[in-house]
Design an enzyme around this catalytic site. Structure first.
Site, mmCIF file in Angstrom:
data_model
loop_
_atom_site.group_PDB
_atom_site.id
_atom_site.type_symbol
_atom_site.label_atom_id
_atom_site.label_comp_id
_atom_site.label_asym_id
_atom_site.label_seq_id
_atom_site.Cartn_x
_atom_site.Cartn_y
_atom_site.Cartn_z
ATOM 1 C CE LYS A 117 61.899 14.249 -25.218
ATOM 2 N NZ LYS A 117 60.550 14.917 -24.957
ATOM 3 C CE LYS A 198 53.686 12.143 -19.818
ATOM 4 N NZ LYS A 198 52.723 13.028 -19.683
ATOM 5 C CE LYS A 201 49.569 16.770 -26.061
ATOM 6 N NZ LYS A 201 48.765 16.864 -24.896
HETATM 7 P P1 ADP Z 1 50.618 14.617 -22.747
HETATM 8 O O1 ADP Z 1 52.039 13.999 -22.094
HETATM 9 O O2 ADP Z 1 49.981 13.497 -23.380
HETATM 10 O O3 ADP Z 1 51.163 15.876 -23.676
HETATM 11 P P2 ADP Z 1 49.698 16.718 -21.331
HETATM 12 O O4 ADP Z 1 51.246 17.131 -20.660
HETATM 13 O O5 ADP Z 1 49.114 17.426 -21.879
HETATM 14 O O6 ADP Z 1 49.878 15.028 -21.696
HETATM 15 O O7 ADP Z 1 48.915 16.549 -19.857
HETATM 16 C C1 ADP Z 1 47.679 16.818 -19.477
HETATM 17 C C2 ADP Z 1 47.267 16.381 -18.150
HETATM 18 O O8 ADP Z 1 47.112 15.004 -18.214
HETATM 19 C C3 ADP Z 1 48.195 16.823 -16.911
HETATM 20 O O9 ADP Z 1 47.772 16.754 -15.747
HETATM 21 C C4 ADP Z 1 48.953 15.490 -16.906
HETATM 22 O O10 ADP Z 1 49.782 15.364 -15.638
HETATM 23 C C5 ADP Z 1 48.282 14.223 -17.164
HETATM 24 N N1 ADP Z 1 48.702 13.168 -17.852
HETATM 25 C C6 ADP Z 1 49.502 13.132 -19.024
HETATM 26 N N2 ADP Z 1 50.029 12.009 -19.316
HETATM 27 C C7 ADP Z 1 49.573 11.169 -18.217
HETATM 28 C C8 ADP Z 1 49.728 9.857 -18.100
HETATM 29 N N3 ADP Z 1 50.545 8.984 -18.719
HETATM 30 N N4 ADP Z 1 49.107 9.231 -16.723
HETATM 31 C C9 ADP Z 1 48.530 9.999 -16.016
HETATM 32 N N5 ADP Z 1 48.490 11.314 -16.198
HETATM 33 C C10 ADP Z 1 48.716 11.928 -17.241
#
Ligand code: ADP
Ligand code: TRP
Length: 333
Positions: A117, A198, A201
């Site tokens: 990035k 994917k 947030k």
């Molecule tokens: P984000 O990508 O929204 O910041 P996090 O990294 O905080 O999410 O992820 C929290 C949990 O949710 C982790 O176990 C992660 O693997 C899972 N997770 C995050 N995004 C997804 C997604 N799009 N599909 C499935 N699982 C996800």
């Protein structure tokens, strides 16, 4: 066989979305309800890698705690706590830094993504670089069989296994069993409303769970569908279409979903109707959790008590592992 299960969520944002829920939280709650010994925690130390503002961090932690409890985390069954309340996480992390190489750490996603990035290597904070080591400590402290997470965390569980192996080998003792990543292949990587990446947030492509209903409506109405379909009478593609993926996850009325899919393929339903039905299905699916959350918000003292009890229980187990590790490396007799 009763298994030991560990997982955590970083409060780097102030809410969980449906990707987090179906990919991680729901499988975690199912393991809890199947009677396994579950340890789930808020990885607040991990959040320091990106959240630099005190009020934001406090608010994120509170919201993620409430989200988790509302979505079915049962403190009678799960040991639920904040990572920073159990100092053994930091203690083990310091020891484990010595059992992984710089070369291995440089290949980790979180670090490489930052570089891609455009961040210069010189500007990446060491918390981010060391993130997988703290995560390995989080996991190994409880000697779990499994770590339920989404696909994006697979590499972190793999490095945890490598660190455990290196450690066991170096001390010539099987201190740490090797944990397995539990990743569901259907829901481990839920696509975002942009239809490209994917759901995450930080990418602004989420469907919230607890946000204001108007926000959720806008998120769903704004979702990508089939870009080749110009009018409601054009036949559309259902496979890989995010709106139908969400229907499959959320809509309990399978006959309705099948009917929408059939009509979509024939060009006999508009995107608006498909999305409105998804909004209604979202409201039905999460209504219990949303009501529970409102109730918990009124009982913050009780929530804090849950976390304190969880931290005390986790500490008891974690302290034993620290003792064993200190003895294995020669810091204690
Ligand atoms: P984000 O990508 O929204 O910041 P996090 O990294 O905080 O999410 O992820 C929290 C949990 O949710 C982790 O176990 C992660 O693997 C899972 N997770 C995050 N995004 C997804 C997604 N799009 N599909 C499935 N699982 C996800
Ligand atoms: N890295 C995980 C995430 O971003 C959170 C996490 C921290 C975690 N420590 C963990 C997950 C230990 C499982 C086990 O969501």
């Amino acid at each position: 066989m009763t298994k030991t299960i560990v997982s955590g969520i970083t409060p780097s944002g102030n809410e969980l979305h449906i990707g987090n829920y179906f990919g991680a939280v729901k499988p975690q709650i199912e393991l809890q309800n199947e009677g396994h010994q579950t340890y789930y925690f808020i990885a607040d130390l991990h959040a320091l890698t990106t959240v630099k503002d005190k009020q934001t961090l406090e608010s994120n932690i509170k919201n993620v705690v409430l989200d988790y409890l509302s979505l079915g985390l049962d403190p009678e069954k799960t040991i639920f706590f904040r990572q920073s309340d159990v100092p053994a996480h930091s203690q083990l992390s310091v020891v484990l830094t010595n059992f992984v190489t710089y070369g291995h750490m440089k290949r980790m996603h979180a670090f490489k993504d930052k570089l891609e990035k455009g961040a210069g290597e010189e500007s990446i904070n060491m918390g981010l670089f060391n993130y997988p080591i703290l995560m390995a400590a989080d996991i190994l402290l409880y000697k779990p069989n499994g770590v339920p997470v989404g696909e994006d965390q697979r590499q972190h569980v793999e490095i945890t296994r490598d660190i455990a192996e290196n450690f066991n080998h170096a001390v010539n003792q099987d201190v740490f069993p090797l944990p397995e990543a539990y990743i569901n292949k259907d829901v481990g990587r839920i696509i975002g409303t942009d239809g490209q990446r994917k759901m995450s947030k930080s990418l602004g492509n989420i469907i919230s769970i607890f946000a204001d209903e108007n926000i959720i409506k806008d998120q769903i109405m704004g979702s990508y569908t089939d870009p080749n379909r110009k009018k409601a009478t054009d036949p559309g593609t259902v496979e890989g279409n995010p709106v139908f993926l969400y229907h499959d996850l959320i809509n309990q009325n399978t006959a309705e979903v099948q009917d929408l899919k059939n009509r979509y393929k024939e060009g006999a339903v508009g995107d608006v109707e498909v999305k409105q039905k998804l909004i209604a299905a979202h409201q039905a699916y999460f209504s219990t959790a949303r009501a529970k959350r409102l109730e918990l918000e009124q009982n913050i003292d009780q929530v804090n008590q849950i976390l304190a009890t969880g931290a005390a229980k986790a500490t008891e187990v974690a302290k034993e592992t620290i003792k064993e590790v200190y003895q294995a490396v020669g810091l204690r007799k």
